[in-house]
Write an enzyme that holds these catalytic residues in place. Structure first.
Site, mmCIF file in Angstrom:
data_model
loop_
_atom_site.group_PDB
_atom_site.id
_atom_site.type_symbol
_atom_site.label_atom_id
_atom_site.label_comp_id
_atom_site.label_asym_id
_atom_site.label_seq_id
_atom_site.Cartn_x
_atom_site.Cartn_y
_atom_site.Cartn_z
ATOM 1 C CE LYS A 105 15.641 18.349 -8.435
ATOM 2 N NZ LYS A 105 16.208 18.686 -7.255
ATOM 3 C CB SER B 92 14.598 20.695 -12.370
ATOM 4 O OG SER B 92 14.311 20.405 -13.834
ATOM 5 C CE1 TYR C 44 17.132 16.214 -10.884
ATOM 6 C CE2 TYR C 44 15.917 16.906 -12.659
ATOM 7 C CZ TYR C 44 16.487 17.403 -11.873
ATOM 8 O OH TYR C 44 17.224 18.530 -11.415
ATOM 9 C CB THR D 212 26.975 20.750 -14.082
ATOM 10 O OG1 THR D 212 26.211 19.653 -14.436
ATOM 11 C CG2 THR D 212 26.272 22.036 -13.489
#
Length: 264
Positions: free
Chosen positions: A168, A145, A164, A199
């Site tokens: 990454k 990402s 997160y 998504t």
């Protein structure tokens, strides 16, 4: 004919990789899912070149089983590994490192993110490496990402989604370490950002929508013309173009679906 193993293949970007790659009947696709019970969309594609294997990337025994199944099917080889499975602390994505309600919940998000997005990827690569060494393409793609980019974080003042983002950034270094080791053997290791992809499978809550709109405003600091997320179909089509074009000369790269450092 090429063989592909794709983790996190039941939905979203992973599903779309399976969908587009399996459209060519000459390809053999191994779709790894956490639970076969959630793989109905894959089954509904009705394509004989898709092999669904239940394997959570935090379960090394399951990963070894998946590798053995692939080996039996291909004669002990694999051309492409796409590390798509991942974890995001969606319920607390709007928090900063110092705004968690407790040290315990922060620690949980940090460890879950690292265990799945970093350790899980490393174990997957290690278990599949013997197959990849016998493959033709020798390409390992790890979906990462732009949130793991230090410069983008500072320009856009992105302080949320910290666990997160940290994971990454770490997996980008994992990618570079493997690339440095295996470049002499002709391997291509690529950390590939899919862009901002929609998504979602349900309508967002008011809180989620508020957080998302705040993030969109920050993204415009990176790309003033940014208008919103792209579809999985568009993202995967662009990613496959990058994957097909990249060579060993660019192994270790951390780039976007556009083939550069434009994350949106």
């Amino acid at each position: 004919m090429s063989s592909y193993a794709i983790t996190g293949a039941a939905r979203g970007i992973g599903f779309e990789f399976v969908n587009q790659l399996s459209a060519d009947s000459r390809n053999t696709i191994f779709a790894l899912v956490r639970s076969e019970a959630t793989a109905s969309k894959l089954t509904d594609l009705g394509r004989h070149n898709i092999h669904i294997i239940q394997a959570d990337i935090t379960d090394n025994k399951a990963l070894k089983y998946a590798a053995a199944e692939i080996s039996r099917s291909t004669g002990n080889s694999l051309d492409y590994l796409i590390n798509n499975a991942g974890f995001v602390e969606s319920e607390r994505a709007g928090l900063t490192l110092d705004s968690y309600s407790s040290e315990e919940s922060l620690t949980k998000d940090l460890l879950d993110s690292f265990n799945i997005n970093v350790v899980g990827v490393i174990n997957t690569i290690n278990i599949f490496l013997p197959l990849l060494k016998n493959g033709k393409a020798k390409k390992v793609i790890t979906i990462t990402s732009g949130l793991g980019d230090l410069d983008a974080t500072m320009v856009a003042e992105l302080s949320t989604s910290a666990p997160y983002s940290i994971s990454k950034a770490a997996v980008n270094m994992v990618n570079a370490k493997y690339a440095a080791q295996y470049k002499p053997e002709g391997f291509v290791f690529l950390a590939l950002s899919p862009g901002l992809v929609d998504t979602s499978t349900r309508a967002p809550t008011d809180k989620e929508l508020q957080e998302f709109m705040a993030m969109i405003g920050k993204f415009k600091k990176l790309s003033p013309d940014f208008t919103g997320p792209i579809t999985p179909e568009t993202s995967v089509r662009m990613q496959l173009e990058v994957i097909n074009l990249i060579t060993v000369n660019d192994t270790g790269a951390f780039i976007s679906h556009k083939g550069n450092k434009e994350w949106l």
